[in-house]
Scaffold this active site. Structure first.
Site, PDB file in Angstrom:
ATOM      1  N   LYS A 178      -9.763 -20.489   9.197  1.00 54.53           N
ATOM      2  CA  LYS A 178      -8.328 -20.288   9.458  1.00 54.53           C
ATOM      3  C   LYS A 178      -7.945 -18.817   9.355  1.00 54.53           C
ATOM      4  O   LYS A 178      -7.990 -18.224   8.282  1.00 54.53           O
ATOM      5  CB  LYS A 178      -7.488 -21.060   8.426  1.00 54.53           C
ATOM      6  CG  LYS A 178      -5.990 -20.958   8.734  1.00 54.53           C
ATOM      7  CD  LYS A 178      -5.106 -21.274   7.540  1.00 54.53           C
ATOM      8  CE  LYS A 178      -4.571 -20.051   6.846  1.00 54.53           C
ATOM      9  NZ  LYS A 178      -3.640 -19.250   7.620  1.00 54.53           N
ATOM     10  N   GLY A 229      -7.769 -12.056   0.893  1.00 53.10           N
ATOM     11  CA  GLY A 229      -6.326 -11.853   0.988  1.00 53.10           C
ATOM     12  C   GLY A 229      -5.799 -11.195  -0.272  1.00 53.10           C
ATOM     13  O   GLY A 229      -6.539 -10.497  -0.984  1.00 53.10           O
ATOM     14  N   SER A 230      -4.533 -11.433  -0.559  1.00 55.48           N
ATOM     15  CA  SER A 230      -3.887 -10.733  -1.677  1.00 55.48           C
ATOM     16  C   SER A 230      -4.246 -11.373  -3.019  1.00 55.48           C
ATOM     17  O   SER A 230      -4.642 -12.547  -3.078  1.00 55.48           O
ATOM     18  CB  SER A 230      -2.375 -10.759  -1.472  1.00 55.48           C
ATOM     19  OG  SER A 230      -1.940 -12.105  -1.489  1.00 55.48           O
ATOM     20  N   THR A 233      -2.032 -14.557  -3.737  1.00 55.13           N
ATOM     21  CA  THR A 233      -2.464 -15.793  -3.073  1.00 55.13           C
ATOM     22  C   THR A 233      -3.818 -16.241  -3.623  1.00 55.13           C
ATOM     23  O   THR A 233      -4.061 -17.441  -3.786  1.00 55.13           O
ATOM     24  CB  THR A 233      -2.545 -15.603  -1.539  1.00 55.13           C
ATOM     25  OG1 THR A 233      -1.342 -14.992  -1.094  1.00 55.13           O
ATOM     26  CG2 THR A 233      -2.706 -16.919  -0.825  1.00 55.13           C
ATOM     27  N   GLU A 251     -12.034 -12.527  -2.205  1.00 54.33           N
ATOM     28  CA  GLU A 251     -12.083 -11.087  -1.903  1.00 54.33           C
ATOM     29  C   GLU A 251     -10.635 -10.627  -1.847  1.00 54.33           C
ATOM     30  O   GLU A 251      -9.938 -10.908  -0.856  1.00 54.33           O
ATOM     31  CB  GLU A 251     -12.769 -10.845  -0.553  1.00 54.33           C
ATOM     32  CG  GLU A 251     -14.243 -11.177  -0.534  1.00 54.33           C
ATOM     33  CD  GLU A 251     -15.086 -10.149  -1.264  1.00 54.33           C
ATOM     34  OE1 GLU A 251     -14.579  -9.057  -1.580  1.00 54.33           O
ATOM     35  OE2 GLU A 251     -16.263 -10.447  -1.515  1.00 54.33           O
ATOM     36  N   CYS A 285      -8.546  -3.136   2.302  1.00 52.51           N
ATOM     37  CA  CYS A 285      -8.640  -3.490   0.878  1.00 52.51           C
ATOM     38  C   CYS A 285      -9.266  -2.347   0.091  1.00 52.51           C
ATOM     39  O   CYS A 285      -8.826  -2.017  -0.997  1.00 52.51           O
ATOM     40  CB  CYS A 285      -9.435  -4.771   0.714  1.00 52.51           C
ATOM     41  SG  CYS A 285     -11.075  -4.715   1.449  1.00 52.51           S
ATOM     42  N   GLU A 382      -0.556  -2.135  -5.103  1.00 48.09           N
ATOM     43  CA  GLU A 382      -1.369  -1.914  -3.903  1.00 48.09           C
ATOM     44  C   GLU A 382      -0.398  -1.686  -2.741  1.00 48.09           C
ATOM     45  O   GLU A 382       0.209  -2.629  -2.234  1.00 48.09           O
ATOM     46  CB  GLU A 382      -2.248  -3.136  -3.602  1.00 48.09           C
ATOM     47  CG  GLU A 382      -3.145  -2.884  -2.406  1.00 48.09           C
ATOM     48  CD  GLU A 382      -3.870  -4.126  -1.866  1.00 48.09           C
ATOM     49  OE1 GLU A 382      -3.312  -5.225  -1.881  1.00 48.09           O
ATOM     50  OE2 GLU A 382      -5.012  -3.954  -1.417  1.00 48.09           O
TER      51      GLU A 382
HETATM   52  P1  NAD Z   1      -2.272 -13.109   2.016  1.00 44.27           P
HETATM   53  O1  NAD Z   1      -2.823 -13.459   0.692  1.00 44.27           O
HETATM   54  O2  NAD Z   1      -0.815 -13.111   2.203  1.00 44.27           O
HETATM   55  O3  NAD Z   1      -2.844 -14.105   3.148  1.00 44.27           O
HETATM   56  C1  NAD Z   1      -4.213 -14.270   3.381  1.00 44.27           C
HETATM   57  C2  NAD Z   1      -4.466 -15.625   4.004  1.00 44.27           C
HETATM   58  O4  NAD Z   1      -4.120 -16.636   3.072  1.00 44.27           O
HETATM   59  C3  NAD Z   1      -3.665 -15.927   5.264  1.00 44.27           C
HETATM   60  O5  NAD Z   1      -4.504 -16.618   6.175  1.00 44.27           O
HETATM   61  C4  NAD Z   1      -2.574 -16.839   4.754  1.00 44.27           C
HETATM   62  O6  NAD Z   1      -2.048 -17.709   5.756  1.00 44.27           O
HETATM   63  C5  NAD Z   1      -3.300 -17.625   3.685  1.00 44.27           C
HETATM   64  N1  NAD Z   1      -2.454 -18.219   2.641  1.00 44.27           N
HETATM   65  C6  NAD Z   1      -1.198 -17.872   2.265  1.00 44.27           C
HETATM   66  N2  NAD Z   1      -0.781 -18.636   1.236  1.00 44.27           N
HETATM   67  C7  NAD Z   1      -1.812 -19.465   0.944  1.00 44.27           C
HETATM   68  C8  NAD Z   1      -2.016 -20.469  -0.056  1.00 44.27           C
HETATM   69  N3  NAD Z   1      -1.069 -20.780  -0.955  1.00 44.27           N
HETATM   70  N4  NAD Z   1      -3.201 -21.095  -0.093  1.00 44.27           N
HETATM   71  C9  NAD Z   1      -4.191 -20.770   0.778  1.00 44.27           C
HETATM   72  N5  NAD Z   1      -4.051 -19.842   1.750  1.00 44.27           N
HETATM   73  C10 NAD Z   1      -2.884 -19.191   1.828  1.00 44.27           C
HETATM   74  O7  NAD Z   1      -2.921 -11.708   2.368  1.00 44.27           O
HETATM   75  P2  NAD Z   1      -2.609 -10.764   3.623  1.00 44.27           P
HETATM   76  O8  NAD Z   1      -1.268 -10.164   3.410  1.00 44.27           O
HETATM   77  O9  NAD Z   1      -2.890 -11.532   4.868  1.00 44.27           O
HETATM   78  O10 NAD Z   1      -3.745  -9.653   3.489  1.00 44.27           O
HETATM   79  C11 NAD Z   1      -3.609  -8.468   2.794  1.00 44.27           C
HETATM   80  C12 NAD Z   1      -4.330  -8.541   1.465  1.00 44.27           C
HETATM   81  O11 NAD Z   1      -5.696  -8.880   1.658  1.00 44.27           O
HETATM   82  C13 NAD Z   1      -4.341  -7.205   0.732  1.00 44.27           C
HETATM   83  O12 NAD Z   1      -4.068  -7.419  -0.629  1.00 44.27           O
HETATM   84  C14 NAD Z   1      -5.780  -6.723   0.906  1.00 44.27           C
HETATM   85  O13 NAD Z   1      -6.219  -5.819  -0.065  1.00 44.27           O
HETATM   86  C15 NAD Z   1      -6.526  -8.018   0.859  1.00 44.27           C
HETATM   87  N6  NAD Z   1      -7.859  -7.875   1.453  1.00 44.27           N
HETATM   88  C16 NAD Z   1      -8.971  -7.932   0.646  1.00 44.27           C
HETATM   89  C17 NAD Z   1     -10.251  -7.735   1.180  1.00 44.27           C
HETATM   90  C18 NAD Z   1     -11.494  -7.762   0.327  1.00 44.27           C
HETATM   91  O14 NAD Z   1     -12.581  -7.865   0.883  1.00 44.27           O
HETATM   92  N7  NAD Z   1     -11.405  -7.660  -0.982  1.00 44.27           N
HETATM   93  C19 NAD Z   1     -10.378  -7.464   2.546  1.00 44.27           C
HETATM   94  C20 NAD Z   1      -9.226  -7.402   3.325  1.00 44.27           C
HETATM   95  C21 NAD Z   1      -7.977  -7.616   2.773  1.00 44.27           C
END
Ligand code: NAD
Length: 478
Positions: A178, A229-230, A233, A251, A285, A382
């Protein structure tokens, strides 16, 4: 003008992939091109019934896929890498339209994904003999987990899907993937390529909103979640996965420090440090998010970085001169604008950028900030955007303790003319990866992931691959 006219036509040639079939969903997502702040495409979105179908298909396909050999799986993954290269042009263009990054960086993301995929399938996961004596033979085997749910963010949707996807498939799992609702399109197109190569049900691709991600984390027939993601989340994912004790790799976000020592040459390193901070307009990230510079080179470094910032070309990613595209979405744009406001109110000094243009699109100039307090939002949070603080230090121990004074722990770097000394200092950073005289250097053979709240587990390398497998001891009495 041609580009503007083109974006008025809504592109709709997208499908979900469920059990080897392209499918439409009950809902849809409108996708915005961040260079214009305007919808340019519409794709289907999955509800819970599509998720159930995709998971059931993945579970069925697992019965056969798990028994294929590493060699068979590696051959198909190599076909995938070749297909990515073959379709790189149109995929990169679509990625730039939905994500905003410059076209050459979109192409590089696809290239890198292909190369890392090929790299990972060269890794051996042997059966390990633990004890071999007259009484016993004890070995450690690794078997696939089952159905892996992969959830990705919007900053590098192709690369961040391919890492977990290839890890899961190569180790014998099947997948439901997804992407973020902000950037679903390239992943859906990736689904079309996957469907030509892998048996039905082995990979399923579902676009959808945040709630779809949550349903995946709760689903009884998903055995592992690989989430990028963040931090906020990621914590929800971990809590929700506890209901079924599914395996989880997280991650998450970072607040990477770069420590510039007194023996570094500011002019020589400025370009590298600048782009390690601002590439993809800071939406990485592992971008440098705090620069700690020794007082003896501080002014010279600021000057050299400002020169880079003033020369950087900000614009539409489809323009071949563009080096930095827009911020990917309005929510993130508003957050970065808010941090800028807070930074200005705190009395910090803006060295470059700092004025948001009044034009369509989520553009934000590369902004360097000095004379800012360690307690400010820009230093503590961040920022995930093109605004970076340069902080002065006089004692190395103080720089290290400020660099480590955070719940983030993704990565960091040390810059010096003495690499050996640099490595000693880098080892004191509380992070998953510490670099010397570089930042953002990753490889399929090197584990990547966060310490502290920046992650849980690792991707890539044999360590990462084992995270997609269950260790099983086989103990034989002789
Ligand atoms: P986000 O956490 O808002 O969303 C990431 C994904 O999670 C999306 O697909 C979203 O639809 C889904 N999601 C949202 N709520 C959810 C829930 N309750 N349960 C399961 N899935 C859910 O993150 P973002 O804003 O899309 O991305 C930016 C963040 O990602 C930044 O903090 C960045 O540092 C991090 N990131 C980390 C890495 C790494 O490898 N460590 C790489 C890239 C980005």
């Amino acid at each position: 003008m041609a580009e503007r006219a083109e974006t008025l036509e809504l592109r709709t040639d997208f499908s979900l992939l469920i059990d080897g079939e392209p499918r439409q969903g009950a809902e849809h997502l409108d996708v915005i091109n961040p260079a214009y702040g305007r919808v340019f495409a519409r794709c289907p979105a999955a509800g819970s019934s599509e998720l159930d179908k995709a998971v059931a298909a993945a579970k069925r396909a697992f019965g056969t896929w798990r028994h294929t050999s590493y060699e068979q799986r590696a051959a198909l993954i190599k076909e995938l890498a070749a297909a990515l290269r073959e379709h790189q042009g149109p995929l990169a263009e679509l990625l730039t339209r939905e994500q905003g990054k410059p076209l050459n960086q979109s192409a590089a993301e696809i290239d890198r994904g292909a190369a890392q995929s090929e790299g990972m399938v060269g890794i051996d996961i042997p059966v390990e003999t633990l004890i071999e004596d007259e009484q016993r033979h004890i070995e450690l085997r690794y078997r696939p987990l089952g159905v892996v749910g992969i959830i990705t963010p919007w900053n590098a949707p192709v690369n961040l899907a391919l890492g977990p996807l290839v890890s899961a498939l190569y180790t014998g799992n099947t997948v439901v993937l997804k992407p973020s609702p902000y950037t679903p399109l390239t992943t859906l197109k990736l689904g079309e390529l996957l469907n030509r190569i892998f048996p039905a049900g082995v990979v399923n691709v579902l676009a959808g909103g945040d709630e779809l991600g949550q349903w995946m984390t709760e689903h009884v027939d998903i055995d592992k979640i690989s989430f990028t993601g963040s931090v906020a989340t990621g914590k929800k994912v971990l809590a929700s996965a506890a209901g079924t004790l599914k395996r989880v790799t997280l991650e998450l976000g970072g607040n990477d420090p770069a420590i510039i020592l007194d023996d570094a040459d500011p002019k020589a390193i400025a370009r590298k440090v600048f782009f390690a901070s601002f590439v993809n307009s800071g939406q990485v990230c592992m971008a440098i998010k705090r620069i700690y510079a020794h007082e003896s080179i501080y002014d010279e470094l600021c000057e050299a970085l400002v020169e880079q910032a003033n020369a950087a070309v900000v614009g539409n990613g489809l323009d071949p001169d563009t080096e930095l595209g827009p911020i990917q979405n309005k929510m993130q744009f508003d957050k970065v604008v808010d941090i800028l406001k807070d930074t200005k109110q705190s009395g910090a000094r803006i060295l470059s950028g700092g004025e948001v243009p009044d034009e369509p699109g989520y553009f934000f100039p590369p902004t360097l900030v000095t004379d800012i307090s360690e307690d400010s939002r820009l230093v503590r949070e961040e920022q995930f955007g093109p605004i970076v603080p340069i902080l002065k230090y006089s004692e190395l121990d103080d720089a290290l303790s400020r660099a480590n004074d955070t719940r983030y722990g993704l990565s960091g770097s040390v810059w010096t003319s003495d690499p050996e000394k640099g490595a000693e200092i880098a080892a004191k950073l509380e992070v998953g990866t510490a670099w010397v005289n570089q930042h953002r250097a990753t490889s399929a053979f090197v584990p990547f992931g966060g310490a502290k709240e920046s992650g849980y587990g690792r991707q890539y390398s044999i360590l990462g691959l084992k995270g997609y497998m269950e260790p099983e001891v086989v103990s034989v009495a002789k």
